[in-house]
Write a protein that holds these residues in place. Structure first.
Motif, PDB file in Angstrom:
ATOM      1  N   MET A 211       0.678  -1.286   0.007  1.00 41.08           N
ATOM      2  CA  MET A 211       0.017  -0.122   0.127  1.00 41.08           C
ATOM      3  C   MET A 211       0.915   1.066  -0.081  1.00 41.08           C
ATOM      4  O   MET A 211       0.720   2.286  -0.758  1.00 41.08           O
ATOM      5  N   PHE A 212       2.031   1.388   0.601  1.00 45.19           N
ATOM      6  CA  PHE A 212       2.758   2.437   0.996  1.00 45.19           C
ATOM      7  C   PHE A 212       4.122   2.132  -0.031  1.00 45.19           C
ATOM      8  O   PHE A 212       4.915   3.259   0.058  1.00 45.19           O
ATOM      9  N   ASN A 213       4.407   0.969  -0.462  1.00 43.94           N
ATOM     10  CA  ASN A 213       5.552   0.809  -1.396  1.00 43.94           C
ATOM     11  C   ASN A 213       5.349  -0.060  -2.258  1.00 43.94           C
ATOM     12  O   ASN A 213       5.312  -1.292  -1.879  1.00 43.94           O
ATOM     13  N   ALA A 214       5.146   0.270  -3.426  1.00 41.42           N
ATOM     14  CA  ALA A 214       4.623  -0.748  -4.390  1.00 41.42           C
ATOM     15  C   ALA A 214       5.451  -1.581  -5.063  1.00 41.42           C
ATOM     16  O   ALA A 214       5.578  -2.528  -5.522  1.00 41.42           O
ATOM     17  N   ARG A 215       6.934  -1.052  -4.726  1.00 48.63           N
ATOM     18  CA  ARG A 215       8.193  -1.892  -5.017  1.00 48.63           C
ATOM     19  C   ARG A 215       8.116  -3.468  -4.565  1.00 48.63           C
ATOM     20  O   ARG A 215       8.989  -4.381  -4.826  1.00 48.63           O
ATOM     21  N   LEU A 216       7.780  -3.419  -3.208  1.00 49.64           N
ATOM     22  CA  LEU A 216       7.603  -4.767  -2.660  1.00 49.64           C
ATOM     23  C   LEU A 216       7.098  -5.779  -3.375  1.00 49.64           C
ATOM     24  O   LEU A 216       6.004  -5.750  -3.850  1.00 49.64           O
ATOM     25  N   LYS A 217       7.604  -6.922  -3.449  1.00 45.78           N
ATOM     26  CA  LYS A 217       7.200  -8.045  -3.947  1.00 45.78           C
ATOM     27  C   LYS A 217       6.569  -9.197  -2.972  1.00 45.78           C
ATOM     28  O   LYS A 217       6.985 -10.355  -2.816  1.00 45.78           O
ATOM     29  N   GLN A 218       5.710  -8.604  -2.351  1.00 46.32           N
ATOM     30  CA  GLN A 218       4.876  -9.259  -1.150  1.00 46.32           C
ATOM     31  C   GLN A 218       3.387  -9.367  -1.301  1.00 46.32           C
ATOM     32  O   GLN A 218       2.652  -8.188  -1.525  1.00 46.32           O
TER      33      GLN A 218
ATOM     34  N   LEU B 115      13.110 -16.641   6.006  1.00 45.47           N
ATOM     35  CA  LEU B 115      13.161 -15.256   5.798  1.00 45.47           C
ATOM     36  C   LEU B 115      12.889 -14.459   7.003  1.00 45.47           C
ATOM     37  O   LEU B 115      13.293 -13.398   6.875  1.00 45.47           O
ATOM     38  N   ALA B 116      12.444 -15.130   8.021  1.00 46.44           N
ATOM     39  CA  ALA B 116      12.014 -14.453   9.327  1.00 46.44           C
ATOM     40  C   ALA B 116      13.295 -14.120   9.973  1.00 46.44           C
ATOM     41  O   ALA B 116      14.302 -14.735   9.861  1.00 46.44           O
ATOM     42  N   ARG B 117      13.426 -12.833  10.653  1.00 49.18           N
ATOM     43  CA  ARG B 117      14.548 -12.195  11.265  1.00 49.18           C
ATOM     44  C   ARG B 117      14.901 -12.984  12.375  1.00 49.18           C
ATOM     45  O   ARG B 117      14.402 -13.297  13.252  1.00 49.18           O
ATOM     46  N   GLY B 118      16.360 -13.206  12.338  1.00 50.03           N
ATOM     47  CA  GLY B 118      16.992 -14.068  13.629  1.00 50.03           C
ATOM     48  C   GLY B 118      16.568 -15.332  13.836  1.00 50.03           C
ATOM     49  O   GLY B 118      16.875 -16.015  14.874  1.00 50.03           O
TER      50      GLY B 118
ATOM     51  N   ARG C 187      12.915  -7.295   1.766  1.00 45.73           N
ATOM     52  CA  ARG C 187      12.748  -5.707   2.108  1.00 45.73           C
ATOM     53  C   ARG C 187      11.454  -5.386   3.026  1.00 45.73           C
ATOM     54  O   ARG C 187      11.340  -4.392   3.560  1.00 45.73           O
ATOM     55  N   VAL C 188      10.655  -6.350   3.151  1.00 44.70           N
ATOM     56  CA  VAL C 188       9.402  -6.097   4.002  1.00 44.70           C
ATOM     57  C   VAL C 188       9.860  -5.969   5.348  1.00 44.70           C
ATOM     58  O   VAL C 188      10.483  -6.700   6.042  1.00 44.70           O
TER      59      VAL C 188
ATOM     60  N   THR D 137       5.684  -8.288  11.252  1.00 37.91           N
ATOM     61  CA  THR D 137       5.294  -7.377  10.380  1.00 37.91           C
ATOM     62  C   THR D 137       4.122  -6.623  10.383  1.00 37.91           C
ATOM     63  O   THR D 137       3.074  -7.272  10.006  1.00 37.91           O
ATOM     64  N   PRO D 138       4.212  -5.328  10.443  1.00 40.54           N
ATOM     65  CA  PRO D 138       2.776  -4.578  10.687  1.00 40.54           C
ATOM     66  C   PRO D 138       2.501  -4.090   9.206  1.00 40.54           C
ATOM     67  O   PRO D 138       3.093  -3.696   8.515  1.00 40.54           O
TER      68      PRO D 138
END
Length: 408
Positions: A9-16, A365-368, A80-81, A101-102
């Protein structure tokens, strides 16, 4: 897909891909989120590519919600999410963390878009995507809102007379430049409480203590931040033209951050940790000064206060949580000769926590290597004023999520 929340919604470059889910658990009624807001439209078209746009919008015309499908919670597909490291109850002993991931609720933002206009309340219209041909890349509701959102607006109050509050605390005073004050693209004026809470937790990890914080500002100026973008012209020449960042609103100003231990203990080492900070909510800190205080009055600025009690007392029962918040926001205000006059009201909304859209689970891909969960940003009613007990913020972990609220 047809969804309820979208990372694009706020970043159309994300492939999610988008998410189709409801909040798990019972969120308190004074918090604004999709669980407590009656939405005129819950499901929205969230295509992954241009080919899907018309097909998914046609599916939304079918009145039977069963045609939309059930819950859909995709895996992480784009590194990048945003992933936030959020502490749970036993973080000091057992490394007890989640990655969250909010995501913005499309239905809540769409309600805000309509209700601010219908109620004739003041708002700040902000272009997320200024290029009409690219509106659909963000999915609905942004494409039907012509690439923009409407946000509550509230400048920093001129607090006079000071406060009689006294206590023990560590005080950071600094000049900040480029601080994000868009608070989840719902309200502009103050940085998000969630962002301040994340900064304070970084200090908590260093000192191994539970901390509470208070935040105030003065001399604040909003700004649009220019950036350069490359635009290809005829031949092989590339002309550099100015552009604008459109995913946040920033400000410069003087800030005060107060820290104290939750258990009331000594503040040994906290001053050195605060002095090492160089960033605050995306902004750069300059001319920082850190001091230790015992039974002292804090600096005289406009502090951010939790106004949840005011909302519960004066507005709950007037509709859903967004109705109640907008009632408080517009209280005692009126339009005079095209200008909004409201001299004694500092109410607005601020991002104050995250509500789970699912039970945390293992994901690639989850952090840590921590468990991951999709979540929705929730908002509290806040106001401004001189320093008081309502200015101290504390973090709580609940069965429905994590939030910051007035320290008890």
């Amino acid at each position: 897909m047809i969804g309820t929340h979208s990372a694009k919604m706020f970043n159309a470059r994300l492939k999610q891909p988008g998410v189709r889910a409801s909040i798990v658990g019972d969120v308190p009624l004074h918090l604004v989120c999709s669980k407590t807001v009656d939405q005129r439209q819950r499901f929205f078209s969230m295509p992954s590519n241009a080919v899907q746009i018309k097909e998914e919008r046609d599916r939304l015309l079918i009145p039977d919600e069963t045609m939309v499908g059930g819950v859909e919670l995709p895996d992480l597909t784009d590194g990048r999410v945003k992933q936030l490291l959020v502490p749970l109850h036993q973080w000091r002993v057992h490394d007890d963390y989640l990655t969250l991931t909010p995501l913005p609720s499309a239905g809540v933002l769409h309600e805000l878009w309509h209700r601010l206009y219908d109620l004739k309340l003041p708002y700040r219209k902000w272009a997320i995507q200024p290029t009409p041909a690219a509106w659909a890349n963000h999915g609905d509701p942004l494409s039907v809102q012509r690439g923009a959102v409407r946000m509550l607006r509230r400048g920093v109050a001129d607090v006079k007379g000071g406060s009689q509050w006294r206590g023990n605390f560590v005080c950071l005073r600094a000049r900040v430049e480029g601080m994000n004050i868009s608070s989840g693209m719902v309200a502009v004026g103050f940085p998000a409480v969630t962002g301040l809470g994340g900064l304070v937790h970084a200090v908590e990890r260093q000192v191994d203590q539970e901390l509470e914080f208070a935040f105030g500002m003065k001399n604040c100026q909003w700004q649009s931040v220019k950036r350069t973008t490359n635009t290809r012209v005829t031949g092989k020449k590339v002309a550099v033209t100015p552009g604008y960042t459109t995913d946040e609103i920033t400000a410069n100003g003087d800030v005060v951050l107060l820290i104290r231990r939750k258990d009331g203990g000594r503040h040994t080492g906290l001053d050195k940790r605060l002095l090492a900070l160089t960033r605050l909510c995306g902004g750069s800190l300059h001319d920082a000064e850190v001091t230790l205080h015992s039974d002292a009055c804090p600096p005289d600025v406009a502090y951010l206060l939790d106004a949840s009690d005011d909302m519960r007392r004066d507005a709950l029962g007037l509709g859903d949580s967004l109705d109640a918040a907008l009632h408080m926001y517009g209280k005692d205000g009126r339009w005079v000769m095209g200008e909004w006059s409201q001299p004694r009201n500092g109410y607005t909304l601020n991002a104050s926590g995250y509500a789970f859209l699912e039970e945390p689970k293992e994901r690639e891909l989850a952090r840590g290597g921590y468990k991951h969960a999709w979540c929705e940003t929730v908002y509290s009613l806040v106001t401004q004023g001189a320093m008081s007990n309502a200015a101290w913020w504390s973090r709580s972990v609940n069965d429905w999520g994590v939030n910051w609220h007035e320290a008890s």
